[in-house]
Scaffold this motif. Structure first.
Motif, PDB file in Angstrom:
ATOM      1  N   LEU A  27       5.227  -0.515  -7.799  1.00  0.00           N
ATOM      2  CA  LEU A  27       5.528   0.584  -6.885  1.00  0.00           C
ATOM      3  C   LEU A  27       4.242   1.118  -6.264  1.00  0.00           C
ATOM      4  N   SER A  28       3.207   1.250  -7.046  1.00  0.00           N
ATOM      5  CA  SER A  28       1.920   1.737  -6.535  1.00  0.00           C
ATOM      6  C   SER A  28       1.399   0.827  -5.423  1.00  0.00           C
ATOM      7  N   ASP A  29       1.448  -0.493  -5.629  1.00  0.00           N
ATOM      8  CA  ASP A  29       0.996  -1.438  -4.602  1.00  0.00           C
ATOM      9  C   ASP A  29       1.860  -1.361  -3.352  1.00  0.00           C
ATOM     10  N   ARG A  30       3.163  -1.251  -3.535  1.00  0.00           N
ATOM     11  CA  ARG A  30       4.068  -1.162  -2.390  1.00  0.00           C
ATOM     12  C   ARG A  30       3.767   0.072  -1.546  1.00  0.00           C
ATOM     13  N   LEU A  31       3.574   1.208  -2.215  1.00  0.00           N
ATOM     14  CA  LEU A  31       3.274   2.444  -1.495  1.00  0.00           C
ATOM     15  C   LEU A  31       1.936   2.350  -0.766  1.00  0.00           C
ATOM     16  N   THR A  32       0.946   1.756  -1.410  1.00  0.00           N
ATOM     17  CA  THR A  32      -0.367   1.571  -0.792  1.00  0.00           C
ATOM     18  C   THR A  32      -0.254   0.696   0.449  1.00  0.00           C
ATOM     19  N   LEU A  33       0.452  -0.419   0.332  1.00  0.00           N
ATOM     20  CA  LEU A  33       0.606  -1.335   1.462  1.00  0.00           C
ATOM     21  C   LEU A  33       1.381  -0.676   2.605  1.00  0.00           C
ATOM     22  N   TYR A  34       2.485  -0.032   2.290  1.00  0.00           N
ATOM     23  CA  TYR A  34       3.295   0.617   3.322  1.00  0.00           C
ATOM     24  C   TYR A  34       2.485   1.686   4.050  1.00  0.00           C
ATOM     25  N   ASP A  35       1.789   2.522   3.301  1.00  0.00           N
ATOM     26  CA  ASP A  35       0.976   3.575   3.898  1.00  0.00           C
ATOM     27  C   ASP A  35      -0.102   2.975   4.802  1.00  0.00           C
ATOM     28  N   TYR A  36      -0.705   1.885   4.372  1.00  0.00           N
ATOM     29  CA  TYR A  36      -1.737   1.235   5.176  1.00  0.00           C
ATOM     30  C   TYR A  36      -1.145   0.693   6.482  1.00  0.00           C
ATOM     31  N   ILE A  37      -0.004   0.042   6.382  1.00  0.00           N
ATOM     32  CA  ILE A  37       0.616  -0.598   7.547  1.00  0.00           C
ATOM     33  C   ILE A  37       1.062   0.414   8.596  1.00  0.00           C
ATOM     34  N   ILE A  38       1.694   1.484   8.174  1.00  0.00           N
ATOM     35  CA  ILE A  38       2.229   2.428   9.171  1.00  0.00           C
ATOM     36  C   ILE A  38       1.130   3.180   9.912  1.00  0.00           C
ATOM     37  N   LYS A  39      -0.103   3.109   9.418  1.00  0.00           N
ATOM     38  CA  LYS A  39      -1.224   3.781  10.083  1.00  0.00           C
ATOM     39  C   LYS A  39      -2.007   2.850  11.002  1.00  0.00           C
ATOM     40  N   THR A  65      -7.611  -8.567  10.946  1.00  0.00           N
ATOM     41  CA  THR A  65      -8.849  -9.308  10.750  1.00  0.00           C
ATOM     42  C   THR A  65      -9.033  -9.543   9.252  1.00  0.00           C
ATOM     43  N   GLU A  66      -9.979 -10.403   8.906  1.00  0.00           N
ATOM     44  CA  GLU A  66     -10.267 -10.649   7.490  1.00  0.00           C
ATOM     45  C   GLU A  66     -10.660  -9.349   6.783  1.00  0.00           C
ATOM     46  N   GLU A  67     -11.433  -8.518   7.476  1.00  0.00           N
ATOM     47  CA  GLU A  67     -11.847  -7.234   6.902  1.00  0.00           C
ATOM     48  C   GLU A  67     -10.630  -6.336   6.629  1.00  0.00           C
ATOM     49  N   GLN A  68      -9.682  -6.306   7.578  1.00  0.00           N
ATOM     50  CA  GLN A  68      -8.483  -5.488   7.391  1.00  0.00           C
ATOM     51  C   GLN A  68      -7.603  -6.034   6.263  1.00  0.00           C
ATOM     52  N   VAL A  69      -7.514  -7.357   6.150  1.00  0.00           N
ATOM     53  CA  VAL A  69      -6.740  -7.951   5.052  1.00  0.00           C
ATOM     54  C   VAL A  69      -7.348  -7.522   3.728  1.00  0.00           C
ATOM     55  N   ASN A  70      -8.659  -7.593   3.624  1.00  0.00           N
ATOM     56  CA  ASN A  70      -9.313  -7.181   2.384  1.00  0.00           C
ATOM     57  C   ASN A  70      -9.105  -5.695   2.107  1.00  0.00           C
ATOM     58  N   LYS A  71      -9.171  -4.868   3.147  1.00  0.00           N
ATOM     59  CA  LYS A  71      -8.966  -3.430   2.982  1.00  0.00           C
ATOM     60  C   LYS A  71      -7.522  -3.112   2.584  1.00  0.00           C
ATOM     61  N   SER A  72      -6.572  -3.890   3.094  1.00  0.00           N
ATOM     62  CA  SER A  72      -5.156  -3.647   2.779  1.00  0.00           C
ATOM     63  C   SER A  72      -4.828  -3.972   1.325  1.00  0.00           C
ATOM     64  N   LYS A  73      -5.661  -4.776   0.690  1.00  0.00           N
ATOM     65  CA  LYS A  73      -5.509  -5.201  -0.704  1.00  0.00           C
ATOM     66  C   LYS A  73      -4.318  -6.136  -0.919  1.00  0.00           C
ATOM     67  N   ILE A  74      -3.749  -6.669   0.175  1.00  0.00           N
ATOM     68  CA  ILE A  74      -2.592  -7.552   0.030  1.00  0.00           C
ATOM     69  C   ILE A  74      -2.934  -8.810  -0.769  1.00  0.00           C
ATOM     70  N   LEU A  75      -4.129  -9.373  -0.573  1.00  0.00           N
ATOM     71  CA  LEU A  75      -4.479 -10.575  -1.323  1.00  0.00           C
ATOM     72  C   LEU A  75      -4.622 -10.273  -2.806  1.00  0.00           C
ATOM     73  N   GLU A  76      -5.129  -9.090  -3.140  1.00  0.00           N
ATOM     74  CA  GLU A  76      -5.188  -8.687  -4.544  1.00  0.00           C
ATOM     75  C   GLU A  76      -3.783  -8.554  -5.118  1.00  0.00           C
ATOM     76  N   MET A  77      -2.880  -7.972  -4.332  1.00  0.00           N
ATOM     77  CA  MET A  77      -1.497  -7.825  -4.780  1.00  0.00           C
ATOM     78  C   MET A  77      -0.866  -9.197  -5.011  1.00  0.00           C
ATOM     79  N   ILE A  78      -1.084 -10.106  -4.062  1.00  0.00           N
ATOM     80  CA  ILE A  78      -0.529 -11.449  -4.183  1.00  0.00           C
ATOM     81  C   ILE A  78      -1.103 -12.151  -5.401  1.00  0.00           C
ATOM     82  N   ASN A  79      -2.421 -12.058  -5.587  1.00  0.00           N
ATOM     83  CA  ASN A  79      -3.049 -12.699  -6.745  1.00  0.00           C
ATOM     84  C   ASN A  79      -2.646 -12.034  -8.054  1.00  0.00           C
TER      85      ASN A  79
END
Length: 187
Positions: A27-39, A65-79
């Motif tokens: 849930l924490s990751d989902r909220l982080t990702l959603y908040d990042y995306i809507i902004k 961008t690669e920088e934004q992907v890293n900031k979004s933490k999506i790859l960490e979530m996936i891993n």
């Protein structure tokens, strides 16, 4: 079935590789990702196909961008999800985009040749009667062979060569339907 093996589904002589993972993130990751995306900023994008007849259709998206992907933490979530991580072993992420659909859009079947697509359903809440499915077609784009319900916290992994499209949400749904798509290729 062992982790890392895509479910092989056969339709009229064609085999599609696909994996559906529910409850993919905390849930924490989902909220982080959603908040990042809507902004993020969203832009008018490309049509789903190169057909001249469909050239007038442009869709809202946010290309990361690669920088934004890293900031979004999506790859960490996936891993952090062993099933997803094992499925993507030997692959690297080369592109990330968030698609934003609204009820009045219509989408055409399209492909992303040579890739594995990781499609994340980002909205925090969704009802089945709001529609918004991802549909997969036969190789001639004539018949829908599989439909995947838009379910929050679901990840669909599939071969980019598979013709697919999304179905926009109904008028009863929220105004925005978000999907994050990541393109992977073999290392």
């Amino acid at each position: 079935r062992p982790f890392g093996i895509l479910e092989k589904t056969k339709y009229t002589g064609v085999v599609y590789n696909m994996k559906i993972i529910d409850n993919a993130f905390s849930l924490s990751d989902r909220l982080t990702l959603y908040d990042y995306i809507i902004k993020q900023d969203f832009y008018l994008g490309w049509p789903d196909t190169n057909n001249i007849e469909d050239g007038d259709k442009k869709y809202l998206h946010s290309n990361y961008t690669e920088e934004q992907v890293n900031k979004s933490k999506i790859l960490e979530m996936i891993n952090g999800n062993e099933e997803i991580k094992n499925t993507l072993e030997g692959k690297q992420c080369v592109k990330c985009i968030v698609n934003l659909s609204i009820p009045t859009y219509s989408f055409r079947a399209h492909t992303h040749p040579g890739t594995t697509i990781v499609l994340c359903y980002v909205n925090l809440n969704w009802k089945n009667d709001w529609f918004g499915e991802t549909v997969f077609y036969d190789n001639e784009d004539k018949e829908i062979i599989k439909s995947i319900s838009y379910t929050p916290n679901r990840v669909v992994i599939f071969d980019g060569d598979t013709p697919h499209a999304l179905r926009p949400q109904s008028a009863a749904a929220p105004d925005y339907r978000f999907t994050m798509a990541l393109w992977y290729i073999n290392k």
